[in-house]
Scaffold this motif. Structure first.
Motif, mmCIF file in Angstrom:
data_model
loop_
_atom_site.group_PDB
_atom_site.id
_atom_site.type_symbol
_atom_site.label_atom_id
_atom_site.label_comp_id
_atom_site.label_asym_id
_atom_site.label_seq_id
_atom_site.Cartn_x
_atom_site.Cartn_y
_atom_site.Cartn_z
ATOM 1 N N VAL A 56 5.290 59.330 42.953
ATOM 2 C CA VAL A 56 4.074 59.655 42.213
ATOM 3 C C VAL A 56 4.141 59.094 40.798
ATOM 4 O O VAL A 56 3.161 58.573 40.277
ATOM 5 N N THR A 57 5.294 59.186 40.174
ATOM 6 C CA THR A 57 5.446 58.703 38.804
ATOM 7 C C THR A 57 6.585 57.697 38.733
ATOM 8 O O THR A 57 7.517 57.732 39.533
ATOM 9 N N ARG A 58 6.491 56.821 37.750
ATOM 10 C CA ARG A 58 7.569 55.853 37.533
ATOM 11 C C ARG A 58 8.850 56.575 37.162
ATOM 12 O O ARG A 58 8.828 57.657 36.608
ATOM 13 N N GLY A 59 9.956 55.937 37.447
ATOM 14 C CA GLY A 59 11.241 56.502 37.069
ATOM 15 C C GLY A 59 11.893 57.347 38.138
ATOM 16 O O GLY A 59 13.079 57.615 38.068
ATOM 17 N N HIS A 60 11.139 57.798 39.144
ATOM 18 C CA HIS A 60 11.743 58.536 40.247
ATOM 19 C C HIS A 60 12.498 57.550 41.137
ATOM 20 O O HIS A 60 12.051 56.429 41.362
ATOM 21 N N ILE A 61 13.608 57.986 41.640
ATOM 22 C CA ILE A 61 14.442 57.132 42.477
ATOM 23 C C ILE A 61 13.898 57.122 43.905
ATOM 24 O O ILE A 61 13.535 58.157 44.455
ATOM 25 N N VAL A 62 13.838 55.932 44.460
ATOM 26 C CA VAL A 62 13.457 55.771 45.858
ATOM 27 C C VAL A 62 14.750 55.557 46.634
ATOM 28 O O VAL A 62 15.473 54.590 46.394
ATOM 29 N N ALA A 63 15.059 56.471 47.547
ATOM 30 C CA ALA A 63 16.308 56.395 48.311
ATOM 31 C C ALA A 63 16.260 55.231 49.305
ATOM 32 O O ALA A 63 15.204 54.914 49.862
ATOM 33 N N ILE A 64 17.405 54.611 49.523
ATOM 34 C CA ILE A 64 17.519 53.574 50.539
ATOM 35 C C ILE A 64 17.350 54.238 51.902
ATOM 36 O O ILE A 64 17.977 55.266 52.178
ATOM 37 N N PRO A 65 16.479 53.709 52.770
ATOM 38 C CA PRO A 65 16.297 54.312 54.095
ATOM 39 C C PRO A 65 17.618 54.424 54.855
ATOM 40 O O PRO A 65 18.493 53.561 54.733
ATOM 41 N N PHE A 66 17.739 55.486 55.645
ATOM 42 C CA PHE A 66 18.950 55.771 56.416
ATOM 43 C C PHE A 66 18.616 55.748 57.900
ATOM 44 O O PHE A 66 17.614 56.342 58.321
ATOM 45 N N CYS A 67 19.428 55.060 58.680
ATOM 46 C CA CYS A 67 19.263 55.038 60.134
ATOM 47 C C CYS A 67 20.606 55.325 60.787
ATOM 48 O O CYS A 67 21.643 54.834 60.340
ATOM 49 N N TRP A 68 20.567 56.122 61.831
ATOM 50 C CA TRP A 68 21.754 56.388 62.633
ATOM 51 C C TRP A 68 21.346 56.336 64.096
ATOM 52 O O TRP A 68 20.555 57.152 64.555
ATOM 53 N N ASN A 69 21.874 55.350 64.816
ATOM 54 C CA ASN A 69 21.611 55.199 66.249
ATOM 55 C C ASN A 69 20.109 55.123 66.536
ATOM 56 O O ASN A 69 19.614 55.689 67.504
ATOM 57 N N ALA A 70 19.370 54.419 65.650
ATOM 58 C CA ALA A 70 17.921 54.268 65.774
ATOM 59 C C ALA A 70 17.585 52.810 66.075
ATOM 60 O O ALA A 70 18.010 51.910 65.362
#
Length: 94
Positions: A56-70
């Motif tokens: 929503v606002t700048r400065g928030h961290i966007v997490a790297i997507p996580f996949c397990w057995n997908a």
């Protein structure tokens, strides 16, 4: 989606097959994308298209997507980029 560190790994699971995620820009306070599937029962035939998740606002961290057995495919560029889905193989398709 729940953070993978908050979910315990289960040995038996429901089969996840043929799910499509098609979204436009969606603003969120926290951006997390997680496809955590069972060790014994992979998620298969997942499709991502037009997925754009942004804070929503700048400065928030966007997490790297996580996949397990997908297993699945990304049809269009996603935000954040999803590089962790495994390609479909004849062994995983039903």
């Amino acid at each position: 989606m729940a953070s993978p560190k908050n979910c315990s790994n289960q040995m038996s699971a429901v089969v996840i097959n043929g799910i499509s995620y098609i979204l436009r820009v969606h603003m969120m306070l926290e951006v997390h994308m997680s496809f955590a599937c069972s060790d014994s029962t992979p998620c298969i035939n997942l499709t991502l298209a037009q997925v754009e998740l942004q804070p929503v606002t700048r400065g928030h961290i966007v997490a790297i997507p996580f996949c397990w057995n997908a297993h699945g495919s990304v049809l269009t560029q996603t935000i954040p980029p999803v590089y962790c889905l495994m390609e479909e193989t004849n062994a995983t398709k039903e």
